[in-house]
Design an enzyme around this catalytic site. Structure first.
Site, PDB file in Angstrom:
ATOM      1  N   ASN A 134       0.888  -1.258   0.058  1.00  0.00           N
ATOM      2  CA  ASN A 134      -0.005  -0.047  -0.039  1.00  0.00           C
ATOM      3  C   ASN A 134       0.920   1.227   0.017  1.00  0.00           C
ATOM      4  O   ASN A 134       0.604   2.058  -0.733  1.00  0.00           O
ATOM      5  CB  ASN A 134      -0.834   0.013   1.012  1.00  0.00           C
ATOM      6  CG  ASN A 134      -1.883  -1.018   1.371  1.00  0.00           C
ATOM      7  OD1 ASN A 134      -2.184  -1.709  -0.024  1.00  0.00           O
ATOM      8  ND2 ASN A 134      -2.430  -1.123   2.619  1.00  0.00           N
ATOM      9  N   THR A 181       0.639   9.520  14.690  1.00  0.00           N
ATOM     10  CA  THR A 181      -0.779   9.803  14.015  1.00  0.00           C
ATOM     11  C   THR A 181      -1.777   9.621  15.096  1.00  0.00           C
ATOM     12  O   THR A 181      -1.925   8.403  15.670  1.00  0.00           O
ATOM     13  CB  THR A 181      -0.665   9.047  12.652  1.00  0.00           C
ATOM     14  OG1 THR A 181      -0.428   7.573  13.103  1.00  0.00           O
ATOM     15  CG2 THR A 181       0.349   9.310  11.703  1.00  0.00           C
ATOM     16  N   ALA A 240      -5.849   1.738   5.509  1.00  0.00           N
ATOM     17  CA  ALA A 240      -4.672   2.149   4.883  1.00  0.00           C
ATOM     18  C   ALA A 240      -4.578   3.803   4.917  1.00  0.00           C
ATOM     19  O   ALA A 240      -3.711   4.222   4.246  1.00  0.00           O
ATOM     20  CB  ALA A 240      -4.763   1.659   3.390  1.00  0.00           C
ATOM     21  N   ALA A 241      -5.068   4.557   5.726  1.00  0.00           N
ATOM     22  CA  ALA A 241      -5.017   5.514   5.986  1.00  0.00           C
ATOM     23  C   ALA A 241      -3.378   5.815   6.514  1.00  0.00           C
ATOM     24  O   ALA A 241      -2.709   6.804   6.054  1.00  0.00           O
ATOM     25  CB  ALA A 241      -5.920   6.427   7.161  1.00  0.00           C
ATOM     26  N   GLY A 242      -2.953   4.830   7.495  1.00  0.00           N
ATOM     27  CA  GLY A 242      -1.703   5.259   8.064  1.00  0.00           C
ATOM     28  C   GLY A 242      -0.744   5.000   6.792  1.00  0.00           C
ATOM     29  O   GLY A 242       0.481   5.505   6.705  1.00  0.00           O
ATOM     30  N   ASP A 243      -1.155   3.962   5.814  1.00  0.00           N
ATOM     31  CA  ASP A 243      -0.253   3.626   4.882  1.00  0.00           C
ATOM     32  C   ASP A 243      -0.018   4.785   3.687  1.00  0.00           C
ATOM     33  O   ASP A 243       0.974   5.137   3.216  1.00  0.00           O
ATOM     34  CB  ASP A 243      -0.587   2.255   4.009  1.00  0.00           C
ATOM     35  CG  ASP A 243      -0.724   1.085   4.961  1.00  0.00           C
ATOM     36  OD1 ASP A 243       0.231   1.154   5.587  1.00  0.00           O
ATOM     37  OD2 ASP A 243      -1.591   0.312   4.509  1.00  0.00           O
ATOM     38  N   GLY A 279     -11.401   0.572   0.035  1.00  0.00           N
ATOM     39  CA  GLY A 279     -10.314  -0.010  -0.314  1.00  0.00           C
ATOM     40  C   GLY A 279      -8.979   0.462   0.414  1.00  0.00           C
ATOM     41  O   GLY A 279      -8.739   1.969   0.448  1.00  0.00           O
ATOM     42  N   SER A 282      -7.671   3.489  -2.808  1.00  0.00           N
ATOM     43  CA  SER A 282      -7.746   4.719  -2.145  1.00  0.00           C
ATOM     44  C   SER A 282      -6.720   5.654  -2.386  1.00  0.00           C
ATOM     45  O   SER A 282      -6.808   6.786  -1.889  1.00  0.00           O
ATOM     46  CB  SER A 282      -8.223   4.586  -0.832  1.00  0.00           C
ATOM     47  OG  SER A 282      -7.206   4.092  -0.056  1.00  0.00           O
TER      48      SER A 282
END
Ligand code: RIB
Length: 309
Positions: free
Chosen positions: A45, A222, A251-254, A289, A293
């Site tokens: 990601n 974060t 996947a916000a962290g990714d 996703g 995203s």
């Protein structure tokens, strides 16, 4: 040698995503509203995020000899990620992740690591020359810790900037923390690493300072919708998150890490890099996703203009 681009050493998973109104209780059966399969895995990601933004990105990881590898490789290549150092494990299947997303966009994830946990230190030693040409090396913890340590040592030896996203959380040796230029835990990961319950700004700062005292150069903690707390030996500053209505926080962290690597590899100032990474993370939660995203540079610039970031 000219240094450019980002090297990601990490995991790739196929995400099996179910949307639900609310998470089931233990022992309870509930109905999901839909099911989809998306390419995921924290390493892949982050690589896709950085490549879609326009950076040269190489991904080193291990996948199984199966159809899922073909889907995941195609997704990486479509984003422009170089996968010539991808290794195939003849025995273990490619990683998978079972993800449930509720109506608020929150998620629960179970990862079945498969081949990701077969990526050995010898595998990264086998591609050690790549470390010398990367401006930034980006690591996570979905591969064996000894492999993360070896990759960090190679990054340090070759004077590449090192970003470590300590996810999923596990305790880390002090010798590894001392090699890290940017550590990017979320609240629960910071708590796991320091033993300090992170519940508010003051405890977040205390946890981040403890990590700086242990040798990390910069901590970017974060804090979900609150934003990101930067702590280093000279300051502590909160960078607010973008205000968005979340569809899926997976996947916000990714997105944050991929975008941070993108900006730092282009020699952006740290404050600017953190604001940009916050914006990319904010964009990513508005879409369902993981890899799908991640925005292009044009998309994130338009998004920042709309929100006047
Ligand atoms: O960070 C999100 C990712 O965690 C998902 O794509 C899933 O594969 C797990 O690795």
């Amino acid at each position: 040698m000219v240094r450019d681009g980002v090297l990601v050493v990490g995991s790739a998973n196929m995400d099996l995503v179910v949307r639900v109104e609310r998470f089931p209780l233990p022992g309870e059966t509930i109905f999901g509203t839909d099911f989809k399969m998306f390419p995921g895995g924290k390493g892949a990601n982050q690589a896709v995020c950085c490549a879609k933004l326009g950076q040269k990105v190489r991904f080193v990881g291990k996948m199984g000899d199966d159809l899922i590898r073909e889907r995941l490789s195609a997704s990486l290549e479509q984003a422009g990620v170089i996968i010539d150092s991808l290794i195939v494990d003849p025995v273990e299947p490619t990683g998978t992740a079972l993800i449930t997303v509720d109506k608020n966009g929150e998620n629960e994830i179970v990862v079945v690591s498969g081949s990701n946990m077969k990526l050995r230190p010898a595998d990264v030693d086998g591609v050690h020359d790549i470390f010398g040409s990367a401006a930034v090396v980006l690591l996570q913890l979905e591969i064996p810790l000894e492999t993360v340590v070896r990759a960090a040592e190679l990054a340090h030896e070759q004077q590449a900037l090192l970003i470590l996203n300590p996810a999923p959380a596990c305790s880390l040796p002090a010798s590894l923390l001392r090699l890290v230029d940017y550590l990017t835990p979320n609240e629960s990961e910071a708590q796991m690493l320091t033993g300090i319950p992170v519940t508010r700004r003051s405890s977040a700062e205390a946890a981040a300072k403890k990590l700086v005292d242990q040798g990390v150069k910069n901590v970017l903690l974060t804090l979900g919708p609150e934003g990101c707390l930067l702590v280093n030996s000279s300051r502590a500053e909160l960078f607010p998150a973008c205000r968005v209505r979340p569809v899926d926080t997976t996947a916000a962290g990714d997105a944050f890490n991929g975008a941070l690597a993108f900006a730092l590899s282009r020699n952006e100032e740290l404050d600017q890099a953190v604001r940009f990474a916050n914006a990319v993370a904010g964009y990513s939660v508005t879409k369902l996703g993981a890899q799908r995203s991640m925005p292009t540079l044009t998309e994130v610039e338009q998004f920042m203009q709309q929100l006047a970031v």
